[in-house]
Design an enzyme around this catalytic site. Structure first.
Site, PDB file in Angstrom:
ATOM      1  N   GLU A 123     -10.196   2.238  -4.770  1.00 56.25           N
ATOM      2  CA  GLU A 123      -9.715   3.284  -4.671  1.00 56.25           C
ATOM      3  C   GLU A 123      -8.631   4.361  -5.225  1.00 56.25           C
ATOM      4  O   GLU A 123      -7.947   4.745  -5.030  1.00 56.25           O
ATOM      5  CB  GLU A 123      -9.234   3.675  -3.607  1.00 56.25           C
ATOM      6  CG  GLU A 123     -10.345   3.079  -2.428  1.00 56.25           C
ATOM      7  CD  GLU A 123     -10.204   3.442  -0.141  1.00 56.25           C
ATOM      8  OE1 GLU A 123     -11.848   3.989  -0.313  1.00 56.25           O
ATOM      9  OE2 GLU A 123      -9.608   2.871  -0.541  1.00 56.25           O
ATOM     10  N   ASP A 148     -12.338  -2.282  10.855  1.00 57.72           N
ATOM     11  CA  ASP A 148     -10.963  -1.862  11.365  1.00 57.72           C
ATOM     12  C   ASP A 148     -12.312  -0.065  11.574  1.00 57.72           C
ATOM     13  O   ASP A 148     -11.657   0.371  12.237  1.00 57.72           O
ATOM     14  CB  ASP A 148     -10.328  -0.840   9.989  1.00 57.72           C
ATOM     15  CG  ASP A 148     -11.571  -0.402   9.066  1.00 57.72           C
ATOM     16  OD1 ASP A 148     -12.220  -0.827   8.592  1.00 57.72           O
ATOM     17  OD2 ASP A 148     -11.059   0.468   8.253  1.00 57.72           O
ATOM     18  N   TYR A 156     -16.382  -4.661   8.410  1.00 61.14           N
ATOM     19  CA  TYR A 156     -15.108  -3.834   7.949  1.00 61.14           C
ATOM     20  C   TYR A 156     -14.462  -3.485   9.921  1.00 61.14           C
ATOM     21  O   TYR A 156     -15.204  -2.902  10.621  1.00 61.14           O
ATOM     22  CB  TYR A 156     -14.841  -2.332   7.618  1.00 61.14           C
ATOM     23  CG  TYR A 156     -14.599  -2.557   6.448  1.00 61.14           C
ATOM     24  CD1 TYR A 156     -14.938  -3.718   5.076  1.00 61.14           C
ATOM     25  CD2 TYR A 156     -13.805  -1.501   5.621  1.00 61.14           C
ATOM     26  CE1 TYR A 156     -14.202  -4.019   3.751  1.00 61.14           C
ATOM     27  CE2 TYR A 156     -13.597  -1.511   4.054  1.00 61.14           C
ATOM     28  CZ  TYR A 156     -13.706  -2.684   2.963  1.00 61.14           C
ATOM     29  OH  TYR A 156     -13.404  -2.603   2.204  1.00 61.14           O
ATOM     30  N   ASP A 172       0.784  -1.215  -0.127  1.00 61.11           N
ATOM     31  CA  ASP A 172      -0.275  -0.148  -0.193  1.00 61.11           C
ATOM     32  C   ASP A 172       0.680   1.018   0.396  1.00 61.11           C
ATOM     33  O   ASP A 172       1.974   0.612  -0.111  1.00 61.11           O
ATOM     34  CB  ASP A 172      -1.226   0.055   1.333  1.00 61.11           C
ATOM     35  CG  ASP A 172      -2.434   0.621   0.867  1.00 61.11           C
ATOM     36  OD1 ASP A 172      -2.379   1.535   0.849  1.00 61.11           O
ATOM     37  OD2 ASP A 172      -3.355  -0.330   1.342  1.00 61.11           O
ATOM     38  N   HIS A 175      -3.068   2.877  -4.667  1.00 61.38           N
ATOM     39  CA  HIS A 175      -2.740   2.131  -3.695  1.00 61.38           C
ATOM     40  C   HIS A 175      -1.213   1.866  -3.022  1.00 61.38           C
ATOM     41  O   HIS A 175      -0.293   1.457  -2.857  1.00 61.38           O
ATOM     42  CB  HIS A 175      -3.136   1.733  -2.593  1.00 61.38           C
ATOM     43  CG  HIS A 175      -4.750   1.692  -2.106  1.00 61.38           C
ATOM     44  ND1 HIS A 175      -5.265   1.871  -0.653  1.00 61.38           N
ATOM     45  CD2 HIS A 175      -6.164   1.538  -2.469  1.00 61.38           C
ATOM     46  CE1 HIS A 175      -5.989   2.469  -0.853  1.00 61.38           C
ATOM     47  NE2 HIS A 175      -6.627   1.979  -1.954  1.00 61.38           N
ATOM     48  N   TRP A 177      -8.265  -3.748   8.428  1.00 65.68           N
ATOM     49  CA  TRP A 177      -6.989  -2.687   7.722  1.00 65.68           C
ATOM     50  C   TRP A 177      -6.471  -1.476   9.219  1.00 65.68           C
ATOM     51  O   TRP A 177      -7.142  -1.697   9.971  1.00 65.68           O
ATOM     52  CB  TRP A 177      -7.722  -0.808   7.159  1.00 65.68           C
ATOM     53  CG  TRP A 177      -8.636  -1.887   6.040  1.00 65.68           C
ATOM     54  CD1 TRP A 177     -10.552  -2.108   5.896  1.00 65.68           C
ATOM     55  CD2 TRP A 177      -8.569  -2.172   4.704  1.00 65.68           C
ATOM     56  NE1 TRP A 177     -10.558  -2.741   4.501  1.00 65.68           N
ATOM     57  CE2 TRP A 177      -9.521  -2.097   3.828  1.00 65.68           C
ATOM     58  CE3 TRP A 177      -7.227  -2.629   4.199  1.00 65.68           C
ATOM     59  CZ2 TRP A 177      -9.429  -3.249   2.785  1.00 65.68           C
ATOM     60  CZ3 TRP A 177      -6.840  -2.818   3.111  1.00 65.68           C
ATOM     61  CH2 TRP A 177      -7.763  -3.169   2.044  1.00 65.68           C
ATOM     62  N   THR A 178      -5.526  -1.568   9.257  1.00 72.76           N
ATOM     63  CA  THR A 178      -4.262  -0.579   9.790  1.00 72.76           C
ATOM     64  C   THR A 178      -3.768   0.824  10.302  1.00 72.76           C
ATOM     65  O   THR A 178      -3.412   0.526  10.657  1.00 72.76           O
ATOM     66  CB  THR A 178      -3.450  -2.162  10.214  1.00 72.76           C
ATOM     67  OG1 THR A 178      -2.120  -2.095   9.290  1.00 72.76           O
ATOM     68  CG2 THR A 178      -4.103  -3.660  10.496  1.00 72.76           C
TER      69      THR A 178
HETATM   70  C1  ACM Z   1     -10.483  -1.140   0.915  1.00 74.31           C
HETATM   71  O1  ACM Z   1     -11.451  -0.627   1.618  1.00 74.31           O
HETATM   72  N1  ACM Z   1     -10.006   0.230   0.029  1.00 74.31           N
HETATM   73  C2  ACM Z   1     -11.427  -2.058  -0.050  1.00 74.31           C
END
Ligand code: ACM
Length: 639
Positions: free
Chosen positions: A357, A450, A448, A206, A280, A494-495
């Site tokens: 994204e 996160d 999700y 990323d 990313h 996601w971190t």
């Molecule tokens: C993502 O959460 N951008 C896949």
């Protein structure tokens, strides 16, 4: 008076003798994910001090037996593993069978006073059956501390038949934004397999770091794996200063990856590697700036504002061009090298290419992109992106792998063989299934992990919230789609805001328990109140295993509205039943002698904060939440 006393004592004595003989400490079976069927009978089975585990002549089952043995030994029992099927009384028999009534990855577990029998058609079924068996032991089995109590393992008499609903039961760990060591990843795998997850998706690249060694592209890890160190809120962190040391980072060598893959494979977990392109990709561009459509100087982002994130996955706008340029042949040569090594390292049939994204504002201005559009007859930037994704698919397919990507890969036309991971809700998955493509569901609104799991006034801040109860409503198969194309689902961690493994655990548990149940258990077996009770039992097991989890289900939910332009109405509720909410407006600490919430509150004149805490059975159970009145005014939309 005396008579009553005597009767009470007799009743007490009788019931304690009865419960020692016929029951055990954990009489209520509390398995997550809920099995297909459990028939519990009266009574219990106590493991003898000397236990024999019988296994077939199969190395995988022998390895599972060793794992079971290690756990049982925490209560100092002697365990012998023997090949054979003629079990002696009071032993554990693990047996591979050819029973057509046991579906793929399923098992049948029978505990009687004579012993334990676990049947499955494949070693994976034995593995899942052992996870269930371990959950029937008291929580001390989760502990690594040796208990000096022989004969302490008491199990309920029961027959359990079970198999998974989906074959893809995943968790995603973002190892780019923050790096997690091989030992930490192994520990994460140890925890997930207890709940029958079978896939770990590693988000390896990323903007904040490239985390996998690519031997033919050494700068990816010499440069791309390292950045300046920052602590705080992602997107607001300060940019690198000239000459600042790039001390934060790390990456997995080929040997590390092999070690992770082997460790996971031994536990029936596939590793799905993700190389996130074309967006990313700042870490890759910092390593090889010639892969950008926009010449310039690039750095690995520490979480600074190099991009405008609008939310919901729409209209990303880069302040820096963090994309691999689709108009350059060398981009595809680069990706060929990357995917050659990735395909060699990971035995799993899929490779994830990201695709989410992508900020395309620099593409708009690029002469090379304009030339590509003309040459390939691409009408818009969606088609440019689709051109890129289709070429990536060809590369991945040429390495003998199937490609999966985030649902943005639908834009401009899906690559012919691609599977789609639906994250912007379920709609991308529905669309892909309609086109006949395979789908993995990981919608942000249910999966999700996160996101915050309780009120923002107490949780570490993230831009959205997903409570356990909502995660439990995750249903991977939407109405009207061909269910056979829905391979399963996963929760994604996601971190950006997860700086260490303890916090990764906090974010994962208990929500991953909800996702595990959505992916394994029959749909009609799911029941929130029953699940919530089991979750509480598993909090005890997580404590014993020294795994951190969020206790957010014990904290109240705030619903803040306004009655008129000056009056806030505060409604409080709880996710689980049986809690009382106590509060104060006078800045003192509420306890269970303070007013109990029973109907919507109005703020007393001049109060500055509301403090709330939940109790159960006269014991504090939630965390103290301090909610400033100013914050509530903001939430109510009062200026
Ligand atoms: C993502 O959460 N951008 C896949």
């Amino acid at each position: 008076m005396k008579k009553v006393h005597l009767l009470t004592i007799i009743t007490f004595l009788f019931s304690s003798v009865y419960s020692q003989k016929a029951g055990h400490k954990n009489e209520i079976i509390s398995i997550i994910p809920q099995p297909v069927s459990i028939i519990q009978e009266k009574g219990s089975f106590t493991l003898p001090y000397n236990i024999v585990i019988f296994t077939p002549k199969n190395d995988e089952v022998k390895r599972i037996a060793q794992h079971l043995s290690r756990q049982i030994k925490t209560v100092t029992n002697q365990v012998t593993i023997k090949e054979g099927t003629s079990a002696i009384p009071r032993s554990i028999l693990l047996s591979l069978t050819g029973n057509k009534n046991i579906p793929k990855d399923g098992y049948q577990l029978k505990i009687t006073t004579a012993g334990i029998t676990l049947l499955a058609n494949e070693p994976s079924g034995i593995f899942y059956g052992v996870q269930t068996l371990l959950q029937l032991f008291s929580k001390e089995i989760e502990s690594t501390v040796i208990h000096q109590k022989p004969d302490a393992w008491v199990l309920p008499i029961a027959t359990i038949k079970d198999h998974p609903r989906f074959g893809w039961r995943g968790l995603m760990l973002d190892v780019s934004r923050h790096f997690f060591t091989v030992a930490e990843v192994k520990n994460y795998i140890d925890q997930m397999v207890k709940y029958k997850f079978n896939l770990l998706h590693l988000h390896l690249t990323d903007d904040q770091g490239w985390r996998i060694q690519i031997k033919s592209l050494p700068k990816l890890t010499e440069v791309g794996a390292w950045r300046v160190e920052r602590t705080g809120t992602f997107g607001t962190l300060s940019k690198p200063t000239p000459g600042e040391a790039v001390i934060y980072g790390g990456f997995y060598t080929h040997e590390d990856i092999k070690e992770i893959v082997k460790y996971a494979g031994d536990r029936f977990v596939n590793i799905l590697p993700e190389i996130d392109v074309p967006g990313h990709s700042l870490a890759a561009i910092a390593s090889y700036p010639e892969l950008s459509c926009t010449p310039g100087e690039y750095y690995v982002s520490p979480g600074d504002r190099f991009m405008i994130w609008p939310g919901g996955g729409q209209h990303f706008y880069g302040l820096l061009d963090n994309t691999i340029c689709p108009a350059l042949e060398k981009s595809f040569e680069f990706l060929d090298r990357v995917f050659t090594e990735v395909a060699q390292l990971f035995p799993f049939e899929y490779i994830h290419m990201g695709g989410d994204e992508t900020a395309r504002n620099f593409w708009e201005k690029s002469e090379q992109i304009k030339a590509l559009m003309q040459k390939e007859n691409l009408k818009n930037l969606d088609e440019v992106q689709s051109y890129f994704v289709k070429r990536v698919e060809k590369i991945i397919n040429s390495k003998g792998k199937k490609m999966i990507g985030w649902d943005e890969i639908l834009d401009g036309g899906l690559a012919p063989n691609a599977a789609v991971m639906s994250w912007r809700g379920m709609k991308g998955g529905i669309e892909a299934a309609k086109q006949g493509h395979e789908v993995v569901m990981s919608p942000s609104d249910f999966a999700y992990i996160d996101y915050m799991q309780g009120d923002a006034s107490i949780e570490p801040p993230v831009y959205s919230t997903l409570r356990l109860k909502k995660a439990y409503q995750f249903e991977p198969v939407p109405e009207g789609v061909n269910a056979s194309l829905i391979k399963g689902g996963q929760a994604n961690l996601w971190t950006e805001q997860v700086y260490n493994m303890r916090h990764a655990q906090y974010m994962t548990w208990p929500r991953a328990l909800a996702i595990a149940e959505a992916l394994w258990s029959p749909k009609d077996k799911r029941n929130w109140n029953d699940f919530a009770t089991r979750v509480e039992t598993h909090f005890g097991r997580l404590n014993a295993a020294q795994v951190k989890y969020a206790p957010s289900i014990y904290d109240p939910i705030f619903e803040i509205t306004k009655k008129d332009s000056a009056t806030i109405i505060i409604k409080l509720s709880t996710e689980i039943e049986g809690l009382s909410i106590h509060y104060s407006f006078d800045n003192s600490f509420p306890d269970n002698y303070y007013p109990v919430y029973s109907s919507p509150l109005i703020v007393p004149k001049d109060a500055s904060a509301l403090k709330v805490i939940t109790y159960r059975d006269n014991k504090p159970i939630g965390r103290l939440i301090v909610m400033p009145i100013a914050e509530m005014r903001k939430r109510a939309g009062i200026k």
